[in-house]
Design a protein around this motif. Structure first.
Motif, PDB file in Angstrom:
ATOM      1  N   ASP A  73      65.425  52.546  59.971  1.00 21.43           N
ATOM      2  CA  ASP A  73      64.441  52.734  59.199  1.00 21.43           C
ATOM      3  C   ASP A  73      64.821  52.590  57.800  1.00 21.43           C
ATOM      4  N   ILE A  74      65.412  53.611  57.179  1.00 17.81           N
ATOM      5  CA  ILE A  74      65.779  53.914  56.039  1.00 17.81           C
ATOM      6  C   ILE A  74      66.476  52.751  55.186  1.00 17.81           C
ATOM      7  N   LEU A  75      67.806  52.453  55.774  1.00 24.48           N
ATOM      8  CA  LEU A  75      68.839  51.357  55.397  1.00 24.48           C
ATOM      9  C   LEU A  75      68.109  50.022  55.184  1.00 24.48           C
ATOM     10  N   PRO A  76      67.390  49.471  56.327  1.00 23.25           N
ATOM     11  CA  PRO A  76      66.646  48.477  55.991  1.00 23.25           C
ATOM     12  C   PRO A  76      65.606  48.329  54.997  1.00 23.25           C
ATOM     13  N   ARG A  77      65.163  49.221  54.646  1.00 18.69           N
ATOM     14  CA  ARG A  77      64.228  49.601  53.601  1.00 18.69           C
ATOM     15  C   ARG A  77      64.795  49.506  52.258  1.00 18.69           C
ATOM     16  N   LEU A  78      65.906  50.281  52.191  1.00 15.06           N
ATOM     17  CA  LEU A  78      66.546  50.325  50.915  1.00 15.06           C
ATOM     18  C   LEU A  78      67.111  48.997  50.567  1.00 15.06           C
ATOM     19  N   GLN A  79      67.772  48.142  51.822  1.00 22.19           N
ATOM     20  CA  GLN A  79      68.268  46.815  51.507  1.00 22.19           C
ATOM     21  C   GLN A  79      66.946  46.026  51.110  1.00 22.19           C
ATOM     22  N   ASN A  80      65.796  45.995  51.507  1.00 22.28           N
ATOM     23  CA  ASN A  80      64.648  45.181  51.047  1.00 22.28           C
ATOM     24  C   ASN A  80      64.245  45.635  49.510  1.00 22.28           C
ATOM     25  N   ILE A  81      64.282  46.844  49.185  1.00 21.20           N
ATOM     26  CA  ILE A  81      64.052  47.276  47.677  1.00 21.20           C
ATOM     27  C   ILE A  81      64.950  46.893  46.892  1.00 21.20           C
ATOM     28  N   GLU A  82      66.297  46.875  47.392  1.00 22.95           N
ATOM     29  CA  GLU A  82      67.224  46.439  46.381  1.00 22.95           C
ATOM     30  C   GLU A  82      67.169  44.715  46.364  1.00 22.95           C
ATOM     31  N   ASP A  83      66.931  43.998  47.363  1.00 26.57           N
ATOM     32  CA  ASP A  83      66.834  42.528  47.025  1.00 26.57           C
ATOM     33  C   ASP A  83      65.483  42.291  46.348  1.00 26.57           C
ATOM     34  N   CYS A  84      64.300  42.983  46.547  1.00 30.12           N
ATOM     35  CA  CYS A  84      63.291  42.601  45.656  1.00 30.12           C
ATOM     36  C   CYS A  84      63.803  43.117  44.338  1.00 30.12           C
ATOM     37  N   TYR A  85      64.219  44.069  43.947  1.00 29.39           N
ATOM     38  CA  TYR A  85      64.862  44.500  42.607  1.00 29.39           C
ATOM     39  C   TYR A  85      65.752  43.537  41.906  1.00 29.39           C
ATOM     40  N   LEU A  86      66.723  43.015  42.813  1.00 30.59           N
ATOM     41  CA  LEU A  86      67.506  42.043  42.103  1.00 30.59           C
ATOM     42  C   LEU A  86      67.027  40.774  41.732  1.00 30.59           C
ATOM     43  N   SER A  87      65.935  40.206  42.763  1.00 38.85           N
ATOM     44  CA  SER A  87      65.383  38.968  42.510  1.00 38.85           C
ATOM     45  C   SER A  87      64.645  39.154  41.367  1.00 38.85           C
ATOM     46  N   THR A  88      63.868  40.177  41.239  1.00 40.04           N
ATOM     47  CA  THR A  88      63.074  40.221  40.213  1.00 40.04           C
ATOM     48  C   THR A  88      63.782  40.448  38.812  1.00 40.04           C
ATOM     49  N   TYR A  89      64.877  41.080  38.959  1.00 39.02           N
ATOM     50  CA  TYR A  89      65.748  41.192  37.513  1.00 39.02           C
ATOM     51  C   TYR A  89      66.324  39.819  37.292  1.00 39.02           C
ATOM     52  N   ARG A  90      66.702  38.988  38.354  1.00 40.29           N
ATOM     53  CA  ARG A  90      67.319  37.650  38.024  1.00 40.29           C
ATOM     54  C   ARG A  90      66.176  36.883  37.153  1.00 40.29           C
ATOM     55  N   ARG A  91      64.988  36.821  37.889  1.00 40.00           N
ATOM     56  CA  ARG A  91      63.900  36.037  37.213  1.00 40.00           C
ATOM     57  C   ARG A  91      63.668  36.339  35.947  1.00 40.00           C
ATOM     58  N   TYR A  92      63.459  37.720  35.394  1.00 43.15           N
ATOM     59  CA  TYR A  92      63.576  38.209  34.234  1.00 43.15           C
ATOM     60  C   TYR A  92      64.671  37.668  33.205  1.00 43.15           C
ATOM     61  N   GLN A  93      65.669  37.955  33.770  1.00 42.41           N
ATOM     62  CA  GLN A  93      67.123  37.792  33.056  1.00 42.41           C
ATOM     63  C   GLN A  93      66.938  36.082  32.659  1.00 42.41           C
ATOM     64  N   ALA A  94      66.566  35.251  33.594  1.00 42.32           N
ATOM     65  CA  ALA A  94      66.534  34.069  33.366  1.00 42.32           C
ATOM     66  C   ALA A  94      65.402  33.618  32.297  1.00 42.32           C
ATOM     67  N   SER A  95      64.482  34.286  32.338  1.00 39.62           N
ATOM     68  CA  SER A  95      63.122  34.135  31.471  1.00 39.62           C
ATOM     69  C   SER A  95      63.344  34.606  29.915  1.00 39.62           C
ATOM     70  N   VAL A  96      64.333  35.533  29.721  1.00 36.97           N
ATOM     71  CA  VAL A  96      64.495  35.996  28.405  1.00 36.97           C
ATOM     72  C   VAL A  96      64.389  35.248  27.400  1.00 36.97           C
ATOM     73  N   ASN A  97      65.370  33.931  27.550  1.00 31.74           N
ATOM     74  CA  ASN A  97      65.476  32.918  26.456  1.00 31.74           C
ATOM     75  C   ASN A  97      64.122  32.208  26.123  1.00 31.74           C
ATOM     76  N   GLN A  98      63.432  32.087  27.197  1.00 34.39           N
ATOM     77  CA  GLN A  98      62.203  31.080  27.415  1.00 34.39           C
ATOM     78  C   GLN A  98      61.338  32.136  26.678  1.00 34.39           C
ATOM     79  N   ILE A  99      61.295  33.274  26.957  1.00 32.70           N
ATOM     80  CA  ILE A  99      60.380  34.149  26.182  1.00 32.70           C
ATOM     81  C   ILE A  99      60.700  34.336  24.726  1.00 32.70           C
ATOM     82  N   GLU A 100      61.900  34.417  24.165  1.00 31.19           N
ATOM     83  CA  GLU A 100      62.156  34.598  23.021  1.00 31.19           C
ATOM     84  C   GLU A 100      61.880  33.322  22.144  1.00 31.19           C
TER      85      GLU A 100
END
Length: 124
Positions: A73-100
């Protein structure tokens, strides 16, 4: 040794036996009490040991339950949270130059619009 010496030795031996009889009885009583006390201690120890074993078994069952919950239960949920966080981070990181770039373009547009507004006001 003479007969008198033998009689004297027998009398001394008999006297010692009479004097030692209460001591022998006391020793026998102490042995019996010690055996009884040891038996009581053994029984108490066995009872306590059985309780400790039962507690350990209960703890082991709880640990197994916790491990299963973590794994299923807990480890799969943590893995899912980590995956979501990392994908969101990567999207924002890629968008920083565009936003500027968009911010810079917007600043330029504001200046151009303000300048054109002045020109249009002067023409009117």
């Amino acid at each position: 040794m003479s007969h008198a010496d033998d009689d004297l030795l027998l009398a001394i031996s008999s006297l010692l036996d009479k004097k030692l009889e209460p001591i022998k009885a006391d020793i026998a009583d102490l042995r019996a009490e010690t055996r009884n006390d040891l038996e009581l201690l053994r029984n108490e120890f066995r009872t306590e040991l059985a309780l400790i074993r039962a507690d350990i078994e209960s703890i082991n069952l709880r640990i197994e339950s916790i491990n299963l919950r973590l794994e299923n239960d807990i480890l799969p949920r943590l893995q899912n949270i980590e995956d979501c966080y990392l994908s969101t981070y990567r999207r924002y990181q890629a968008s920083v130059n565009q936003i500027e770039a968009i911010q810079a373009d917007t600043d330029i547009l504001k200046k151009v619009v303000a300048n054109h507004s002045l020109i249009l006001q002067n023409m009117a």
